[in-house]
Every structure is written in C-alpha cells, then in structure tokens.
Design an enzyme around this catalytic site. Structure first.
Site, PDB file in Angstrom:
ATOM      1  N   SER A 133       0.841  -1.432   0.117  1.00  0.00           N
ATOM      2  CA  SER A 133       0.016  -0.014  -0.114  1.00  0.00           C
ATOM      3  C   SER A 133       0.638   1.312   0.017  1.00  0.00           C
ATOM      4  O   SER A 133       1.761   1.179   0.513  1.00  0.00           O
ATOM      5  CB  SER A 133      -0.877  -0.056   1.358  1.00  0.00           C
ATOM      6  OG  SER A 133      -1.608   1.210   1.363  1.00  0.00           O
ATOM      7  N   LYS A 188      -4.211  -6.790   3.551  1.00  0.00           N
ATOM      8  CA  LYS A 188      -4.268  -5.816   2.725  1.00  0.00           C
ATOM      9  C   LYS A 188      -5.834  -5.394   2.365  1.00  0.00           C
ATOM     10  O   LYS A 188      -6.320  -4.127   2.313  1.00  0.00           O
ATOM     11  CB  LYS A 188      -3.451  -6.055   1.427  1.00  0.00           C
ATOM     12  CG  LYS A 188      -3.641  -4.808   0.431  1.00  0.00           C
ATOM     13  CD  LYS A 188      -3.150  -3.719   0.824  1.00  0.00           C
ATOM     14  CE  LYS A 188      -2.965  -2.593  -0.091  1.00  0.00           C
ATOM     15  NZ  LYS A 188      -3.904  -2.269  -1.073  1.00  0.00           N
ATOM     16  N   HIS A 191      -7.068  -3.607   5.091  1.00  0.00           N
ATOM     17  CA  HIS A 191      -6.659  -2.372   5.075  1.00  0.00           C
ATOM     18  C   HIS A 191      -7.244  -1.355   4.121  1.00  0.00           C
ATOM     19  O   HIS A 191      -7.930  -0.193   4.159  1.00  0.00           O
ATOM     20  CB  HIS A 191      -4.978  -2.417   4.515  1.00  0.00           C
ATOM     21  CG  HIS A 191      -4.690  -0.881   4.106  1.00  0.00           C
ATOM     22  ND1 HIS A 191      -4.904  -0.553   2.740  1.00  0.00           N
ATOM     23  CD2 HIS A 191      -3.919  -0.243   4.546  1.00  0.00           C
ATOM     24  CE1 HIS A 191      -4.208   0.762   2.792  1.00  0.00           C
ATOM     25  NE2 HIS A 191      -3.602   1.073   3.747  1.00  0.00           N
ATOM     26  N   ASN A 192      -7.647  -2.001   2.987  1.00  0.00           N
ATOM     27  CA  ASN A 192      -8.545  -1.137   1.912  1.00  0.00           C
ATOM     28  C   ASN A 192      -9.851  -0.884   2.337  1.00  0.00           C
ATOM     29  O   ASN A 192     -10.470   0.079   1.921  1.00  0.00           O
ATOM     30  CB  ASN A 192      -8.377  -2.063   0.412  1.00  0.00           C
ATOM     31  CG  ASN A 192      -7.090  -1.520  -0.179  1.00  0.00           C
ATOM     32  OD1 ASN A 192      -6.268  -1.549   0.439  1.00  0.00           O
ATOM     33  ND2 ASN A 192      -7.351  -1.848  -1.485  1.00  0.00           N
ATOM     34  N   GLU A 195      -9.714   2.032   4.523  1.00  0.00           N
ATOM     35  CA  GLU A 195      -9.591   2.950   3.741  1.00  0.00           C
ATOM     36  C   GLU A 195     -10.857   3.568   3.365  1.00  0.00           C
ATOM     37  O   GLU A 195     -11.008   4.663   3.333  1.00  0.00           O
ATOM     38  CB  GLU A 195      -8.625   2.550   2.377  1.00  0.00           C
ATOM     39  CG  GLU A 195      -8.423   3.697   1.683  1.00  0.00           C
ATOM     40  CD  GLU A 195      -7.479   3.045   0.316  1.00  0.00           C
ATOM     41  OE1 GLU A 195      -6.455   2.584   0.620  1.00  0.00           O
ATOM     42  OE2 GLU A 195      -7.905   2.949  -0.866  1.00  0.00           O
TER      43      GLU A 195
HETATM   44  C1  6PG Z   1      -3.252   1.154  -1.620  1.00  0.00           C
HETATM   45  C2  6PG Z   1      -4.476   1.449  -2.202  1.00  0.00           C
HETATM   46  C3  6PG Z   1      -5.067   0.777  -3.498  1.00  0.00           C
HETATM   47  C4  6PG Z   1      -6.284   0.877  -4.030  1.00  0.00           C
HETATM   48  C5  6PG Z   1      -6.566   2.160  -4.442  1.00  0.00           C
HETATM   49  C6  6PG Z   1      -7.893   2.300  -5.134  1.00  0.00           C
HETATM   50  O1  6PG Z   1      -3.301   0.856  -0.303  1.00  0.00           O
HETATM   51  O2  6PG Z   1      -2.478   2.006  -1.938  1.00  0.00           O
HETATM   52  O3  6PG Z   1      -5.610   0.748  -1.189  1.00  0.00           O
HETATM   53  O4  6PG Z   1      -4.083  -0.398  -3.245  1.00  0.00           O
HETATM   54  O5  6PG Z   1      -6.175   0.056  -5.265  1.00  0.00           O
HETATM   55  O6  6PG Z   1      -6.567   2.886  -3.441  1.00  0.00           O
HETATM   56  O7  6PG Z   1      -8.864   1.449  -4.473  1.00  0.00           O
HETATM   57  P1  6PG Z   1     -10.673   1.768  -4.927  1.00  0.00           P
HETATM   58  O8  6PG Z   1     -10.514   1.894  -6.534  1.00  0.00           O
HETATM   59  O9  6PG Z   1     -10.982   0.478  -4.834  1.00  0.00           O
HETATM   60  O10 6PG Z   1     -11.066   2.903  -4.434  1.00  0.00           O
END
Ligand code: 6PG
Length: 484
Positions: A133, A188, A191-192, A195
C-alpha cells in the site's frame, strides 16, 4: 555477467516505482513487461529512461528474466489481479527451480492466494502474496508491505521487502511477515476496507461542514488542517486539506467541478463479503461500500431529488468540534470492526496473526497511515488476545468522551436530511453491542412461529432448544439448524 537480486514483472505505475525503489536500496533488478499490442518496448523505454545508468537488467522474455536472477530466484509480479496472475505463474513455473520464490504484489483476492500457495508449493517452489500500500509515491519512497504465503520464503525475501518498505522513526520497517496462505492479501484487503471507511467518514464530515455549517472550501481546509494536528493526524485528513485548497486553471476550486460519483475496484466489497462469510458485523466499511454504489445511481438520484426536495438548511446548533468528535468515534468503531474481522479470519484459517504488528505496519507508508494506529499496537501489546478493541481502555475513554457529540451529529444529520451512513451505522453498531437485552428474542419467536426454527430460553441452560405450537395448528416437528 552480474546476476540480479530480484526479477520484476510489470512496469506499470506501481511496478516501475517499486523497481526504482529496490534499485535505490542497492538491489540489482531484472525487469520484464509483457508485450501487449501497443505496449512493446516498455522495458527498453524504462531502462533508457527513468532507469538509465542504474542497476537494471532488461529482459525481453520470461526465460531471459528468470535466467538473469541469482538463485534461489525471487520473481515479483506487479500485474493485474485475477486470471493474468495465474497465467503468469503458469508461464514462470517451467523455467524456475525448486526453492525459488514467486511474489504476487498486486491486490489479489486472498482466496486465490490461498490456492496459489498450495499449487506453487506442490511444484517445490514458494509463493508469497503480498499486500503493498501507498500508491505511486509509496511504491517509490517506501510503501507499507504485508507479505504472507509460504513461510520458507520469508528469509529469502525479507531483506528486499523490508529494504523497500517505509520506516518508523526508530527504523522499524513497515513490513513484517503476516502469516501463511492468503494472510498477507487478507490483511491488505481489510486495509483497503478501512480506507473506504475513513474516506466515507471524512466525506460525511465534509458534507456537514459544507451543507449544514455553510463553510467554503478554504474554511474547510483550515478545519482539516487543525484536525490534522491532533488525534486525527493522518494521510487522508492531510490530503483532504490539500484537495480543498486546490484550484483549477480558472482559479476556482477543482473539487467543486468533480462529479459526485465514487468508483471502486472491489477490495472494499471483498471486505464486506469476507465479513458476511465470517458472520462478523463489519457495518461501517460495508456502509461505505454501499455509499459508493449509491453515488453511482446518478439518474435515480436526480429523480428522487425532484420527487422529495428537501434542501439542507444551515443550522446554528452544530459545532465543528462535535463533527470532529463524531468522525473520531466512528473511526474508532471502524478499526475495532476491521480488527475483529482479521481476528475471525485468523482463527478460521489458523494464521496466528499478530494484530499489534499489523497496526504497526500501517503506521507509515500506506493510505490509512495515522498517528492513531499506535494506540492499536499499544492495546494489543497490553492484551494480545483482546476480542474487540472497544474493550481497551483507550478506546473506552475516547468513545465515552465523544459519545454526546456523536449522538448529536447523527441526530442532526437525520433531522436536517444529510446522509451519514457511516457515522450513523457505527452508532447503531455501538448501541447494539452494548445492549444486554436486545430485541432479537422477538425475531427468534417469529422464526419459531412461522417455521418451527426453535429458540433458547433465558430461564434454561443455553444449548437447549424449544419449540412452541403458537397457533395450535402446528405439529411438534422442528426445523433443523443449518446455514445455507
Ligand atoms: C493502497 C490502495 C490501493 C487501491 C486504491 C484504489 O493501499 O495503496 O488501497 O491498493 O487499489 O486506493 O482503490 P479503489 O479503486 O477500490 O478505491
């Protein structure tokens, strides 16, 4: 000829930056990119462009790439998740030897990684599924790295993966071994999901500040700047401030010109599905996924806003500090839910995950990096078996302090017509969790009434199931207990 320390497949944004990061840490990197129509020459352009004069070995076929790497070979794929990963493994395997390692650094589904670890190990090689990430910048300067898979691979890949990772102030790398099978990609994925939750919460705060408080973008930027100096100090709050201040070519705020439709690549949805599979109420993240889906219903939203016009009016009785408290409390709930899901998966798959270390890996380099994550590491240091972060003293004290503001903000949103799915679903979860005598007795009664699904009694030992012939017309046959 000097051999490479690692081979890297896939020179798109993340792959290219990771390759440069590895090289800058003293590793020699063999690079390869599949030659899709229109993408020929990517490798040469890279080694003669950003990679010029650096320790890169260009490879123009899989054989060349594998041949260029010293043994045991480490080949890392930075390619699109899904079928391309399986295809690439199939192409790699005939050229590699037992003891070599294949790393998948993409956002793969952890189920696929579980399977691939077994398949690759069956050939005598090792497989690592690693979450990475930090976006483009993180890949170049130091991402947060979450490797899992064949444990035997860790001593082989440790120096490179920890070498490229972000570092805490004391030098600790934001990369540690997560666990077996698909553990790295699972972590991960969560984590997302977190996010998504953080972004949704920030957008709800933005919505209140803009529509209910009537602040303009510069005023909101000041608010987020202030918030970023305290307990909300995080990358996402910081970039929100920058976004609010950003001007388009005509000098007007760019944010106001961006269509309010939020896309997704699916990792948030995977988190919600995984939570369903584990019977774990991951409500905030799931609401954040739904909120993005709802945002895409642009024509329905247009029609509904005509049918039910109710413009949000400015309100005097809501304070910026109350919005901050609501955001913070809901964020605490979101992380508690996220770690609860990680705990359940750890138990189910036997990963023996170290939750404090996971929070530490996220402290720097990744998208959800924040000061607050240290509190999670501290909580698990005190109580490694903690079933829910809300039982930790820090969480309890902070939530109790924020509660009046949080309730008020959610009520204010409902009364004024500002949608707050994440803040309000977090509050419902919290109230549900702390309710000793809930209303689920009625649901059990209804299930038994219409389908003889049985119930347990408060005045009998648990595990004994009763059925009542509610209407006098049913028999004594009860329904079996099963999950579809
Ligand atoms: C990271 C992000 C990355 C992710 C994008 C877009 O940890 O660097 O999580 O892996 O793919 O941020 O995610 P979405 O398109 O699902 O919003």
């Amino acid at each position: 000829m000097k051999k490479a320390d690692i081979g890297l497949i896939g020179l798109a944004v993340m792959g290219e930056n990771l390759a440069l990061n590895m090289e800058s840490k003293g590793f020699t990197v063999a690079v390869y990119n599949r030659s899709f129509p229109g993408e020929e020459g990517v490798v040469d352009r890279f080694v003669n462009g950003r990679g010029k004069g650096k320790n890169f070995i260009p490879a123009h076929s899989i054989e060349e790439l594998v041949e260029a790497v010293k043994r045991p070979r480490v080949i890392m794929m930075m390619i699109k998740a899904g079928a391309p990963v399986d295809e690439m493994i199939e192409q790699l395997l005939p050229h590699m030897s037992p003891g070599d390692v294949i790393i998948d650094g993409g956002n793969s589904d952890f189920h696929d990684t579980e399977r691939r670890v077994k398949e690759v190990e069956a050939k005598g090689l090792y497989f690592v599924g690693s979450g990475i990430s930090g976006g483009e910048e993180g890949a170049l300067h130091g991402p947060s790295v979450m490797p899992g898979g064949s444990p035997e691979a860790w001593p082989i890949v440790k120096d490179i993966l920890q070498g490229i990772a972000a570092k805490l102030d004391d030098g600790t790398p934001c990369c540690q071994w997560i666990g077996a099978g698909g553990a790295g990609h699972f972590v991960k994925m969560v984590h997302n999901g977190i996010e998504y939750g953080d972004m949704q919460l920030i957008s709800e705060a933005y919505s209140l500040l803009k529509n209910r408080k009537g602040l303009d973008n510069d005023e909101m930027a000041v608010v987020f700047e202030e918030w970023n100096k305290g307990e909300l100090d995080s990358f996402l709050i910081e970039i929100t401030k920058n976004i609010l201040r950003f001007r388009d070519e005509d000098g007007k705020p760019l944010l106001d010109k961006i269509l309010d439709v939020a896309s997704q690549k699916g990792t948030g949805k995977w988190s919600a599905i995984a939570a369903m599979d584990e019977n774990d109420p991951l409500t905030l993240i799931t609401e954040a996924v739904y909120a993005r889906m709802l945002s895409t219903l642009i024509s329905e939203r247009g029609e509904a806003s005509n049918l039910y016009p109710e413009p949000v009016e400015l309100g005097e009785n809501l304070y910026v500090e109350e919005i901050r408290q609501a955001l913070y409390a809901a964020k605490l709930i979101s992380y508690a839910q996220g770690f609860s899901l990680i705990l359940r998966a750890s138990e189910r798959y036997g990963w023996e995950l170290d939750f404090g270390t996971i929070a530490q890996i996220w402290r720097k380099g990744c998208i959800i990096r924040s000061v607050f994550l240290q509190k999670i590491t501290d909580a698990y240091k005190k109580a490694p078996e903690l079933p829910n972060l809300l039982f930790d003293d820090f969480f309890r004290i902070k939530i109790q302090a924020a509660l009046p503001s949080w309730r008020k903000v959610v009520a204010e949103g409902a009364l004024s017509g500002v949608a707050l799915p994440a803040m309000s679903s977090a509050l419902s979860y919290f109230d549900g969790l702390r309710t000793l005598n809930s209303a689920a007795n009625l649901i059990q009664a209804q299930r038994d009434y219409f389908g003889a699904h049985t119930y347990e009694r408060v005045d009998r030992d648990p595990g004994i199931f009763f059925h009542t012939n509610w209407t006098g017309e049913g028999g004594n046959t009860v329904s079996g207990t099963y999950t579809v």
